[in-house]
Design a protein around this motif. Structure first.
Motif, PDB file in Angstrom:
ATOM      1  N   HIS A  56     -32.130  42.592  11.434  1.00  9.79           N
ATOM      2  CA  HIS A  56     -31.344  43.763  11.814  1.00  9.79           C
ATOM      3  C   HIS A  56     -31.524  44.950  10.865  1.00  9.79           C
ATOM      4  N   LEU A  57     -32.227  44.749   9.747  1.00 15.73           N
ATOM      5  CA  LEU A  57     -32.261  45.793   8.714  1.00 15.73           C
ATOM      6  C   LEU A  57     -33.004  47.059   9.152  1.00 15.73           C
ATOM      7  N   ALA A  58     -34.047  46.925   9.943  1.00 24.82           N
ATOM      8  CA  ALA A  58     -34.773  48.127  10.394  1.00 24.82           C
ATOM      9  C   ALA A  58     -33.837  49.032  11.183  1.00 24.82           C
ATOM     10  N   ARG A  59     -33.052  48.458  12.091  1.00 23.28           N
ATOM     11  CA  ARG A  59     -32.103  49.255  12.872  1.00 23.28           C
ATOM     12  C   ARG A  59     -30.983  49.778  11.983  1.00 23.28           C
ATOM     13  N   THR A  84     -31.343  32.958   3.010  1.00 17.13           N
ATOM     14  CA  THR A  84     -32.584  32.195   2.870  1.00 17.13           C
ATOM     15  C   THR A  84     -33.748  32.880   3.585  1.00 17.13           C
ATOM     16  N   ASP A  85     -33.479  34.038   4.220  1.00 18.18           N
ATOM     17  CA  ASP A  85     -34.558  34.779   4.889  1.00 18.18           C
ATOM     18  C   ASP A  85     -35.035  35.901   3.969  1.00 18.18           C
ATOM     19  N   ASN A  86     -35.622  36.937   4.541  1.00 20.26           N
ATOM     20  CA  ASN A  86     -36.214  38.020   3.743  1.00 20.26           C
ATOM     21  C   ASN A  86     -35.259  39.187   3.487  1.00 20.26           C
ATOM     22  N   THR A  87     -33.962  38.988   3.708  1.00 18.42           N
ATOM     23  CA  THR A  87     -33.005  40.084   3.532  1.00 18.42           C
ATOM     24  C   THR A  87     -33.142  40.739   2.164  1.00 18.42           C
ATOM     25  N   GLN A  88     -33.115  39.942   1.113  1.00 13.03           N
ATOM     26  CA  GLN A  88     -33.147  40.496  -0.245  1.00 13.03           C
ATOM     27  C   GLN A  88     -34.438  41.250  -0.518  1.00 13.03           C
ATOM     28  N   GLN A  89     -35.568  40.684  -0.138  1.00 15.96           N
ATOM     29  CA  GLN A  89     -36.857  41.335  -0.373  1.00 15.96           C
ATOM     30  C   GLN A  89     -36.955  42.644   0.401  1.00 15.96           C
ATOM     31  N   MET A  90     -36.472  42.646   1.637  1.00 15.71           N
ATOM     32  CA  MET A  90     -36.513  43.863   2.442  1.00 15.71           C
ATOM     33  C   MET A  90     -35.630  44.952   1.843  1.00 15.71           C
ATOM     34  N   LEU A  91     -34.491  44.580   1.304  1.00 15.00           N
ATOM     35  CA  LEU A  91     -33.617  45.564   0.646  1.00 15.00           C
ATOM     36  C   LEU A  91     -34.297  46.148  -0.600  1.00 15.00           C
ATOM     37  N   MET A  92     -34.937  45.288  -1.362  1.00 18.18           N
ATOM     38  CA  MET A  92     -35.619  45.766  -2.567  1.00 18.18           C
ATOM     39  C   MET A  92     -36.744  46.735  -2.207  1.00 18.18           C
ATOM     40  N   GLU A  93     -37.479  46.421  -1.144  1.00 12.32           N
ATOM     41  CA  GLU A  93     -38.538  47.323  -0.694  1.00 12.32           C
ATOM     42  C   GLU A  93     -37.963  48.624  -0.157  1.00 12.32           C
ATOM     43  N   SER A  94     -36.830  48.529   0.543  1.00 13.96           N
ATOM     44  CA  SER A  94     -36.173  49.738   1.069  1.00 13.96           C
ATOM     45  C   SER A  94     -35.686  50.612  -0.074  1.00 13.96           C
ATOM     46  N   ARG A  95     -35.120  50.002  -1.090  1.00 14.95           N
ATOM     47  CA  ARG A  95     -34.646  50.773  -2.234  1.00 14.95           C
ATOM     48  C   ARG A  95     -35.801  51.509  -2.906  1.00 14.95           C
ATOM     49  N   GLN A  96     -36.919  50.816  -3.083  1.00 19.57           N
ATOM     50  CA  GLN A  96     -38.071  51.451  -3.721  1.00 19.57           C
ATOM     51  C   GLN A  96     -38.563  52.643  -2.900  1.00 19.57           C
ATOM     52  N   TRP A  97     -38.591  52.470  -1.573  1.00 20.98           N
ATOM     53  CA  TRP A  97     -39.078  53.572  -0.743  1.00 20.98           C
ATOM     54  C   TRP A  97     -38.122  54.750  -0.775  1.00 20.98           C
ATOM     55  N   TYR A  98     -36.826  54.494  -0.516  1.00 19.47           N
ATOM     56  CA  TYR A  98     -35.865  55.603  -0.453  1.00 19.47           C
ATOM     57  C   TYR A  98     -35.714  56.321  -1.789  1.00 19.47           C
TER      58      TYR A  98
END
Length: 313
Positions: A56-59, A84-98
């Motif tokens: 759901h993170l992209a939306r 246990t999914d990629n939530t944390q990694q996706m947030l870290m990548e989002s933080r780096q981009w923003y």
């Protein structure tokens, strides 16, 4: 003069009628005022607890990018728990981009990620079982309390947003702020397709409600340790939900709220009003928060005809 300084302190005639002790307290308030930080005007802290929310993170961020509010007044804070999914990694990548790669006008004031695991496991198929709700909601209360106590700094507003919303209007933040209530929520719907292949909307968030004479009578007969939860045919609480109001009732006082999209004046949390992980007036978590806020004298309101939408499930 700071907003917390008693209004009577501005008048010499009022001060003269105070006791010597009260006058000394006011003097001390005035002395420290120049060194006291006031809430950062119009700043808002968006808080979202997450567990296995990767799909759901992209939306989530697409909706966030459409919000019409100065980006440099918005801070974000996420709590990742038991994922246990990629939530944390996706947030870290989002933080780096923003915060590092995006144009300056797209960067948030703060973007913080916290991790606190509670080792609570509940199969998704059991998520809405009535006999699992108290334990589940207590864990959610603990997560919310961890997040706001860690993340809240000098913001004027706090906005709780679910990680799996499907739609909300771009101007929603200002639309809610203009009502100037301590706690306010829109009406959260969910849509499903009928057998005729048409969309049908219904209320998703049954945690936003108003007590009625019948519900109060029912509550008066409950044992002290009785836990109330909404949305189950096996438990009729006789409360009034946001879809039970007439068209002319555009803003209504509430006794319970959900957490799908909840705007809170930050001083409510700073005064100690959090999310009970214990029974408070037969409620926990967000409904308990609303009950606790009202017990502290804060205003809690809902907008029956201002709609947002949650994903199914």
């Amino acid at each position: 003069m700071p907003s917390w300084l008693p209004k009577g302190a501005q008048s010499n005639s009022n001060t003269e009628r105070l006791t010597a002790e009260s006058q000394l307290i006011i003097k001390n308030n005035k002395d420290v005022a120049p060194y006291t930080s006031e809430p950062d005007a119009d700043s808002i802290l968006i808080l979202t607890p997450l567990k296995n929310n990767a799909k759901h993170l992209a939306r989530y961020f697409a909706l966030l990018d459409k919000i019409r509010y100065p980006r440099n007044r918005i801070s974000l804070a996420f709590l990742v728990s038991d994922s246990t999914d990629n939530t944390q990694q996706m947030l870290m990548e989002s933080r780096q981009w923003y915060q590092e790669k995006a144009p300056v006008e797209m960067r948030f004031k703060r973007f913080e990620i916290y991790r606190q695991d509670f080792f609570f496991s509940l199969p998704r198929s059991q998520r809405h079982l009535r006999n699992k709700q108290r334990e589940r909601r207590v864990m959610m209360a603990r997560a919310r309390n961890y997040l706001w106590t860690r993340a809240l700094q000098n913001e004027q507003w706090v906005l709780w947003i679910d990680g799996d919303l499907e739609y909300y209007p771009p101007n929603i933040v200002r639309d809610l702020m203009v009502h100037d209530r301590d706690v306010i929520v829109p009406n959260c719907l969910v849509r499903r397709k009928t057998q005729q292949n048409r969309w049908k909307h219904s209320v998703y968030d049954r945690n936003a409600w108003q007590e009625t004479p019948k519900s109060l009578k029912m509550i008066s007969k409950l044992k002290e340790d009785a836990f109330l939860v909404e949305g189950y045919k096996s438990l009729k609480t006789h409360r009034k939900y946001l879809d039970n109001f007439s068209k002319n009732e555009t803003i209504v006082p509430l006794d319970g709220v959900g957490g799908t999209f909840t705007l809170v004046k930050a001083h409510v949390h700073r005064s100690g009003v959090g999310f009970p992980a214990w029974l408070f007036q037969h409620q926990v978590e967000t409904e308990g928060f609303a009950k606790l806020a009202r017990a502290h004298g804060y205003s809690v309101f809902g907008l029956p005809f201002y709609y947002i939408r949650h994903v199914v499930g």
